[in-house]
Each structure stands twice: as C-alpha cells, then as structure tokens.
Design an enzyme around this catalytic site. Sequence first.
Site, PDB file in Angstrom:
ATOM      1  N   ARG A   1      29.365 -29.371 -20.215  1.00  0.00           N
ATOM      2  CA  ARG A   1      27.937 -29.668 -20.194  1.00  0.00           C
ATOM      3  C   ARG A   1      27.731 -31.131 -19.807  1.00  0.00           C
ATOM      4  NH1 ARG A   1      24.224 -26.972 -23.214  1.00  0.00           N
ATOM      5  NH2 ARG A   1      22.794 -28.240 -21.966  1.00  0.00           N
TER       6      ARG A   1
ATOM      7  N   ARG B   1      29.704 -35.213 -16.167  1.00  0.00           N
ATOM      8  CA  ARG B   1      30.753 -34.209 -15.951  1.00  0.00           C
ATOM      9  C   ARG B   1      31.927 -34.814 -15.174  1.00  0.00           C
ATOM     10  NH1 ARG B   1      27.641 -28.422 -14.806  1.00  0.00           N
ATOM     11  NH2 ARG B   1      25.993 -28.733 -16.329  1.00  0.00           N
TER      12      ARG B   1
ATOM     13  N   CYS C   1      20.272 -17.621 -15.962  1.00  0.00           N
ATOM     14  CA  CYS C   1      21.404 -18.505 -15.686  1.00  0.00           C
ATOM     15  C   CYS C   1      22.707 -18.005 -16.320  1.00  0.00           C
ATOM     16  CB  CYS C   1      21.107 -19.917 -16.199  1.00  0.00           C
ATOM     17  SG  CYS C   1      19.783 -20.731 -15.288  1.00  0.00           S
TER      18      CYS C   1
ATOM     19  N   ARG D   1      28.927 -17.293 -13.973  1.00  0.00           N
ATOM     20  CA  ARG D   1      29.150 -16.861 -12.585  1.00  0.00           C
ATOM     21  C   ARG D   1      30.421 -17.490 -12.026  1.00  0.00           C
ATOM     22  NH1 ARG D   1      28.433 -19.811  -8.196  1.00  0.00           N
ATOM     23  NH2 ARG D   1      27.295 -21.382  -9.384  1.00  0.00           N
ATOM     24  N   ARG D   2      30.556 -18.802 -12.216  1.00  0.00           N
ATOM     25  CA  ARG D   2      31.749 -19.489 -11.717  1.00  0.00           C
ATOM     26  C   ARG D   2      33.001 -19.007 -12.435  1.00  0.00           C
ATOM     27  NH1 ARG D   2      28.588 -25.245 -11.585  1.00  0.00           N
ATOM     28  NH2 ARG D   2      27.980 -25.221  -9.377  1.00  0.00           N
TER      29      ARG D   2
ATOM     30  N   LYS E   1      17.072 -22.804  -8.537  1.00  0.00           N
ATOM     31  CA  LYS E   1      17.974 -21.887  -9.245  1.00  0.00           C
ATOM     32  C   LYS E   1      17.729 -21.891 -10.758  1.00  0.00           C
ATOM     33  CE  LYS E   1      21.990 -24.986  -9.867  1.00  0.00           C
ATOM     34  NZ  LYS E   1      21.992 -24.935 -11.334  1.00  0.00           N
ATOM     35  N   ASP E   2      17.098 -22.960 -11.279  1.00  0.00           N
ATOM     36  CA  ASP E   2      16.814 -23.036 -12.716  1.00  0.00           C
ATOM     37  C   ASP E   2      15.500 -22.362 -13.085  1.00  0.00           C
ATOM     38  OD1 ASP E   2      19.116 -24.546 -13.155  1.00  0.00           O
ATOM     39  OD2 ASP E   2      18.069 -26.458 -12.895  1.00  0.00           O
TER      40      ASP E   2
END
Length: 527
Positions: free
Chosen positions: A150, A156, A245, A132-133, A80-81
């Site tokens: 971050r 996190r 992203c 997106r979230r 995904k990155d």
Amino acid sequence: MVKKLTIGTRGSELALWQANHIQNELAAIGIEAEIKIIKTQGDKILNLRLDKLEGKGFFTKELEEELLAGTIDLAVHCLKDLPTNHPAGLTIAAIPPREEATEYLLILKDCVDVSQKLSLKKGAMVGTSSNRRKAQLLGLRSDLEIEDLRGNVPTRIQKLRDENYDAIMLAKAGIKRLGLDVSEFHVEELAPTEFVPAPAQGALAIQIRESDSELFEALQKLHDPETAEQVGVERKVLNLFEGGCHMPLGCYCKKEDGAFEVWTSKAETADDFPERLFLRSETAEGLAEKIVAKYSKERKQPAKVFISREIGEHSYFRKALESKGIEIEGRSLIRTFPIVTVLDQFILKNIDWVFFSSRNSVEYFFNLKPLLPKKTQFGVVGRGSEDALRKFGHFADFVGESGDITEVAEDFAKLVSGKNILFPRAQDSLQSIQKSLPADAKIIDLPIYETVIEENIDQSYADVLIFTSPSNVDAYFVDNLLEPGQQVIAIGNSTGKKFDEMGVKYALPYSPDEIGLTEAVFGIEIR
C-alpha cells in the site's frame, strides 16, 4: 465562463499531478481554476488490503460528496478508481487522451534472473495490493510469493528500495506522469496485451454536476472521443461483472484498423488461474455483452484439445486448460535435425542484429555457442521465441506484437536500415521477414536445421485441433481428415495459408505464444 472553478482532488503526488495537469489544460482554453485537496477513505486507511475496505469508491466517494454539496466544481479522478455507477446528479464530462496502460515490474537488480519468465529469480517476493495483478502473476509464475503493498507511488518505490520486496508492480502511467527515475532497478515492461491492465487504466476522468451544462460544453475541448469509446467498453465489462477494484479482472480495448480488439483476464479469486480471452469486433455496440457471455458457466467449452507440439508439465497453456478441466493431447508431427554442427564464427564479426522466427532457431543457434559482438541486438517473431531466448540469458530488443507476420516484418524493418542482420532458420523457411527488409539492410542467411515429417500419424478426435506450423499441417493431413464439428486453430499466417488452400475455416490467435493460444481456445464455443 467568468467564475473561477474549484478542482477537487486527492492529496497524493500522483493525484496532485493529475489535478495540476487539468488546471493547466483549463487555463489553455481560458478557464481559471484552483485546487482543493480532499482526503478519501482509501487515503486514511492504510493498514488494510484494498479488498478489505467496505463498499466501492473508497478513493472517490468524498470527492463526489463535495461535488454534490457544491464546495467544488469538478473532480479529477483516475478513471479506474471510479465506480461504474454514478451517484444521481453527477456525470463524467470529459475523458482526456489516455496514457499508456502498460505495467512496470520493478526488480532489485540482484533479484534478476533473465532466464526466467518476467526476469524474476525463483521464489521472488513481489509487492502488489491488486488481486488482478496477483492472479496474473501467479498464472505466469506459480513459484512467486505475493505480498500486500500500500501507499502512494513514491512510497511504494521506497519500500522496494529498502528491500522489503524483491520486486513491485506499478502502472507505467503513474511513474511517467511523476517523472520518477527508476533506473536503479531492472524494469520489466509488460504490454497490456500480455499482462491485462485494470479497466480504464491510464485514463483520467473529469466529473461534474449534471446541471452544469455550460461547464460540460466547455470541457468538451479536453475530451477525447476515441479514448472514451475504448475505455467505455472496458468499464461496461466491469459493470456487467458487477466488479470493483477487488475483482481479479483485467480488460483492455484498443482500436486497430477500424476494429475493436479487447483482451480480458478474469479469475474467481486472486489465487485462481485467470481465464484469458481475446475478441475482435467491428463495432463497440454489444461488445461487452459478448465478452461477459464468453465467461458464462453455461457455455460449452472444449473437452479435449490437440496441439502439434509437446506441452511441458509446467507450461502456461497446460495449466490454463487444466484449470478449466480441458484435456490436452500434445504431440509433435515433425522432427528437427541440425544441419550445422560447427559455426563459422567469422560470419558473426560485424553482426548488428540476430532475428529468430521460431523457438527451434533460438535453440539450435545457441547450441552452436556463437561468439557475438557486444553490440548485437536480438529480434524475435513473438513472445514464444522471446521466452526461448531468455533461457540462454538474453533479452529481445524487438518482439513481434501479433501473429501477423506481415505486421511484424514491417515493424522490424523500421529498425534495421543499413544494418547487418543474421537469420538463423529452418532450411525450408518461407523467409517472410527477410523479404520485407529495406534494400540497404544486409542479410546474412544461416540455415541451421531441417524439418522431417513423421509418417503414419494417428487421427485425433479432440474438439479443437491446434497446428503450430505448415509442416505439421502437411504431416497430419497426409492420412487424416477433419471430423465433423472439429474446430481448427492455426499459429501464424503461414500455417493459416495452408488451411486457406484446403478451404478449411480456422481461428488465428492474436499472438503466437501460449497466452495467445489460451485466449483462442477459451474463445471457442462447442455447439
């Protein structure tokens, strides 16, 4: 292959897990490799939101540069990155089997409110660095406060532990791969069909130089063609939208019974309401193009939608349609009445499961103030009934994942062999779930409400007509016919069968809830 390979990776705990995993997989096929840690722009700049970093590939660019320079032989990436356009001279040689693309919402236990969607208290602060979230969270709960988050996965989680946030959102794959214990938090697991993940979330990519043909052939033993085919659709959608992203785009593809099923969520910005779409296709060819075309501003969408249910002011369905300028005509064509006013509590004494096939069955049952054993588990036909159950302070232990009642019944039947199951229901219920249960399951039948059809129902001239039950179909078509050009959406197989009998074409949402309805409406094109 005699040469000892060098694997390039970022230095985070998750990236190192991924590199070590591939190192072990290579060893299993007789290839020796060592690991080299490379710092990327995304690792060095921790004081900015991801969408403020310049360019694309800020977690991958430096690895690709070392590949091209020949200082490493392969790079392991979170797919995904990885930008969808590769630098000249590089290729993705293998995509191993995908981990779950599910999202985890980790919530401090004193910030939990099970009666609310997502189990978050009103006004909760949620940490995420993903646009997106953010868009999807605010679409579900506009009262939430979203703050940037971050750091690597353990960092996190520590920030949540330090109560800098009420909750944070992370990919389940990362937590699972690192074997992290998150039992101190309430964990809300959000399926990818409900909360759409990033394209290729949960998948890894092994990148090499195009000229290394021998290595390419060796890596095919690690390659999973089915995963590659599915994430290929997701990444093609991302590519066609020219996104990275920072784009509020979610896309998830899975193959079911030979067909491709794709969920997409896209917003213009993180603060805009996301537009949801579900599409099914027998082939992957041209599928991404069809999805992107559905989001075209030139495409004609419905101006007005009728639904045979009252729609609340703060309903997801209302907010989604109104964000696109679509008018809603919501009115129920039936009335319901309780037929049980006092519950015989004795019948609840040995109940193992209570199964609800509608919102009404949930509400009428709990209005009777049942005294259930602590061991009691709850099953619901879909997310709409799950939301109704939450309002009474209970979680569903089983949630039907699709609008296909046959599939839901088969999945539920696997859990209840030898169990006592109570079915609070409408008097005229088809009892589809009950008919599919194993012979040793004991069914306790409890009709608790009845349905009465309204009379003299007015015609609707909306572009799309949505019917929420067979009773509503019967009520509407006593005096009315379909107007030319009107399109029909049916909630649930039993409602669809009514239209089959009438010879009327209809669309069936993937899930019989407000998100599924929204996807079905946005999938319709008015001609």
